[in-house]
Design a protein around this motif. Structure first.
Motif, PDB file in Angstrom:
ATOM      1  N   ALA A 159      84.371  20.023 -13.079  1.00  0.00           N
ATOM      2  CA  ALA A 159      85.064  19.338 -11.874  1.00  0.00           C
ATOM      3  C   ALA A 159      86.362  18.776 -12.528  1.00  0.00           C
ATOM      4  CB  ALA A 159      84.046  18.245 -11.364  1.00  0.00           C
ATOM      5  N   GLU A 160      87.312  19.205 -11.882  1.00  0.00           N
ATOM      6  CA  GLU A 160      88.824  18.904 -12.135  1.00  0.00           C
ATOM      7  C   GLU A 160      89.608  18.037 -11.067  1.00  0.00           C
ATOM      8  OE1 GLU A 160      90.507  20.280 -15.103  1.00  0.00           O
ATOM      9  OE2 GLU A 160      89.041  22.078 -15.483  1.00  0.00           O
ATOM     10  N   ILE A 161      89.647  16.890 -11.546  1.00  0.00           N
ATOM     11  CA  ILE A 161      90.573  15.528 -10.809  1.00  0.00           C
ATOM     12  C   ILE A 161      91.370  14.880 -11.697  1.00  0.00           C
ATOM     13  CG2 ILE A 161      90.582  14.069  -8.869  1.00  0.00           C
ATOM     14  CD1 ILE A 161      87.626  14.833  -8.214  1.00  0.00           C
ATOM     15  N   LEU A 192      83.170  16.925 -16.475  1.00  0.00           N
ATOM     16  CA  LEU A 192      84.427  16.505 -15.805  1.00  0.00           C
ATOM     17  C   LEU A 192      85.626  16.510 -16.588  1.00  0.00           C
ATOM     18  CD1 LEU A 192      81.958  15.105 -14.394  1.00  0.00           C
ATOM     19  CD2 LEU A 192      83.136  12.934 -14.365  1.00  0.00           C
ATOM     20  N   HIS A 193      86.640  17.166 -15.871  1.00  0.00           N
ATOM     21  CA  HIS A 193      87.875  17.431 -16.646  1.00  0.00           C
ATOM     22  C   HIS A 193      89.077  16.937 -15.655  1.00  0.00           C
ATOM     23  CE1 HIS A 193      86.887  20.646 -19.845  1.00  0.00           C
ATOM     24  NE2 HIS A 193      85.771  20.441 -19.089  1.00  0.00           N
ATOM     25  N   ALA A 194      90.249  17.299 -16.134  1.00  0.00           N
ATOM     26  CA  ALA A 194      91.506  17.029 -15.410  1.00  0.00           C
ATOM     27  C   ALA A 194      92.670  17.728 -15.959  1.00  0.00           C
ATOM     28  CB  ALA A 194      91.807  15.322 -15.863  1.00  0.00           C
ATOM     29  N   GLY A 195      93.656  17.647 -15.571  1.00  0.00           N
ATOM     30  CA  GLY A 195      94.878  18.359 -16.268  1.00  0.00           C
ATOM     31  C   GLY A 195      95.101  17.661 -17.504  1.00  0.00           C
ATOM     32  N   VAL A 232      85.765  16.893 -22.919  1.00  0.00           N
ATOM     33  CA  VAL A 232      85.756  17.811 -23.707  1.00  0.00           C
ATOM     34  C   VAL A 232      87.132  18.498 -24.170  1.00  0.00           C
ATOM     35  CG1 VAL A 232      85.381  20.551 -23.546  1.00  0.00           C
ATOM     36  CG2 VAL A 232      83.649  18.972 -22.306  1.00  0.00           C
ATOM     37  N   HIS A 233      88.009  18.078 -23.396  1.00  0.00           N
ATOM     38  CA  HIS A 233      89.407  18.020 -23.792  1.00  0.00           C
ATOM     39  C   HIS A 233      89.963  16.548 -23.978  1.00  0.00           C
ATOM     40  CE1 HIS A 233      89.472  21.982 -21.719  1.00  0.00           C
ATOM     41  NE2 HIS A 233      89.394  22.495 -23.216  1.00  0.00           N
ATOM     42  N   GLY A 234      90.744  16.319 -25.200  1.00  0.00           N
ATOM     43  CA  GLY A 234      90.964  14.881 -25.465  1.00  0.00           C
ATOM     44  C   GLY A 234      91.840  14.059 -24.716  1.00  0.00           C
ATOM     45  N   GLY A 235      92.607  14.967 -23.784  1.00  0.00           N
ATOM     46  CA  GLY A 235      93.763  14.080 -23.146  1.00  0.00           C
ATOM     47  C   GLY A 235      93.398  13.841 -21.608  1.00  0.00           C
ATOM     48  N   GLU A 236      92.136  14.454 -21.321  1.00  0.00           N
ATOM     49  CA  GLU A 236      91.933  14.394 -19.856  1.00  0.00           C
ATOM     50  C   GLU A 236      91.082  13.231 -19.381  1.00  0.00           C
ATOM     51  OE1 GLU A 236      91.975  19.255 -20.093  1.00  0.00           O
ATOM     52  OE2 GLU A 236      90.162  18.392 -19.224  1.00  0.00           O
ATOM     53  N   TYR A 237      91.611  12.109 -19.026  1.00  0.00           N
ATOM     54  CA  TYR A 237      91.102  10.615 -19.095  1.00  0.00           C
ATOM     55  C   TYR A 237      90.365  10.408 -17.752  1.00  0.00           C
ATOM     56  CZ  TYR A 237      94.212  10.562 -23.028  1.00  0.00           C
ATOM     57  OH  TYR A 237      94.652  10.678 -24.230  1.00  0.00           O
TER      58      TYR A 237
HETATM   59 ZN   LIG Z   1      89.813  20.432 -19.491  1.00  0.00          ZN
END
Ligand SMILES: [Zn+2]
Length: 307
Positions: free
Chosen positions: A190-192, A126-129, A39-44
């Motif tokens: 979920a953010e990792i 699924l996300h991340a920083g 959903v966010h381009g740099g959260e791989y």
């Molecule tokens: Zn995100």
């Protein structure tokens, strides 16, 4: 899994192609689960985990059906754009369920929501920083009539922290999980992982989290799950922003325990003098933190989960 491509023709410019995969399990009936990342381009990390899931999933053991979208926000991914879609500078995760009459990202959100989220019984996002963002692993779910199910999945995922977001205290609107909750689809974010790094431990953490959820839902046998320690549960949070543009220097790390009034960082002027001091408005734990010193007026500095 069957490889497919959603082609979005209604956006201005060249059509956007979104590769995804679907499978109907051969082990019996069960929920329709959609798992998305990017959903966010740099959260791989979540993207990499879902690419592995597409390769590894055994349909003979699956109950129900699964739709997997490893890179949802194609324009942001290919432009290596943190948080926003370049065409109009909007954050896709503030635009759901979308608007077919809106600007580029509103239309994108509408098309993606109708294709992947509305038809689902359960949503995993699924996300991340992102590129300028440190992060302590956590799951987020929304207050809704289906929140018990969402909480159960958040607790199973395997992150150390879980945040419940009430409707009244939603820090932002238009996220996937909020828009899903509003139509009765249990969802977790979920953010990792952090700082746009696609590290093995975070990718493996996401992949295990997805398997834990699939086992909790009865979609895969229990042996794919691993036991997880009960996470710390937080009732909402404070998102701290800077009132001025400046050079941001955090003085806490993600995952730290902070008390009301603790100094969390400062924003400096071009010569290093303090313009703004950030103090904790509540006891809590910073779960994400902007690591880039370049912050503009009203820019987000950190998310402090209440404890
Ligand atoms: Zn995100």
């Amino acid at each position: 899994m069957e490889h497919r491509t959603l082609t979005l023709e209604t956006l201005p410019g060249a059509p956007v192609e979104v590769p995804y995969a679907t499978v109907t399990g051969r082990a019996g009936a069960g929920p329709r689960l959609t798992a998305i990342a990017g959903v966010h381009g740099g959260e791989y990390t979540g993207m990499a985990a879902l690419l592995r899931l597409v390769q590894q999933l055994d349909a003979d053991r699956l109950r129900g059906s699964l739709t997997v979208v490893p890179v949802l926000n194609q324009p942001a991914f290919w432009s290596r754009s943190a948080f926003v879609v370049p065409a109009d500078g909007k954050n896709l995760n503030r635009c759901f369920p979308g608007d077919p009459a809106g600007s580029y990202t509103d239309v994108l959100a509408h098309e993606l929501f109708e294709a992947f989220i509305r038809p689902a019984d359960v949503l995993l996002d699924l996300h991340a920083g992102d590129l300028p963002e440190a992060l302590e692993p956590f799951c987020l779910y929304e207050e809704s009539p289906v929140e018990d199910r969402a909480r159960e999945l958040a607790l199973a995922y395997g992150t150390g922290h879980v945040v419940r977001q009430s409707r009244a205290a939603r820090t932002v609107g238009g996220s996937t999980s909020a828009a899903a909750a509003d139509i009765g689809v249990p969802a977790i974010t979920a953010e990792i992982g952090a700082n746009g790094i696609c590290d093995e431990a975070s990718v493996a953490g996401h992949l295990q989290g997805v398997h834990n959820v699939l086992a909790t839902l009865g979609m895969l046998p229990a042996d794919v799950a691993v036991p997880v320690a009960p996470p710390v549960e937080h009732d909402g949070w404070a998102w701290l922003r800077t009132p001025v543009r400046g050079f941001w220097q955090a003085s806490v790390a993600v995952g730290a325990a902070v008390r009301t009034g603790d100094v969390l960082g400062v924003v400096l002027d071009p010569w290093g003098a303090e313009l703004h001091r950030v103090e904790a408005p509540t006891d809590g734990c910073p779960l994400f933190l902007t690591t880039s010193p370049a912050v503009v007026e009203d820019g987000l500095l950190l998310g402090l989960a209440r404890s």
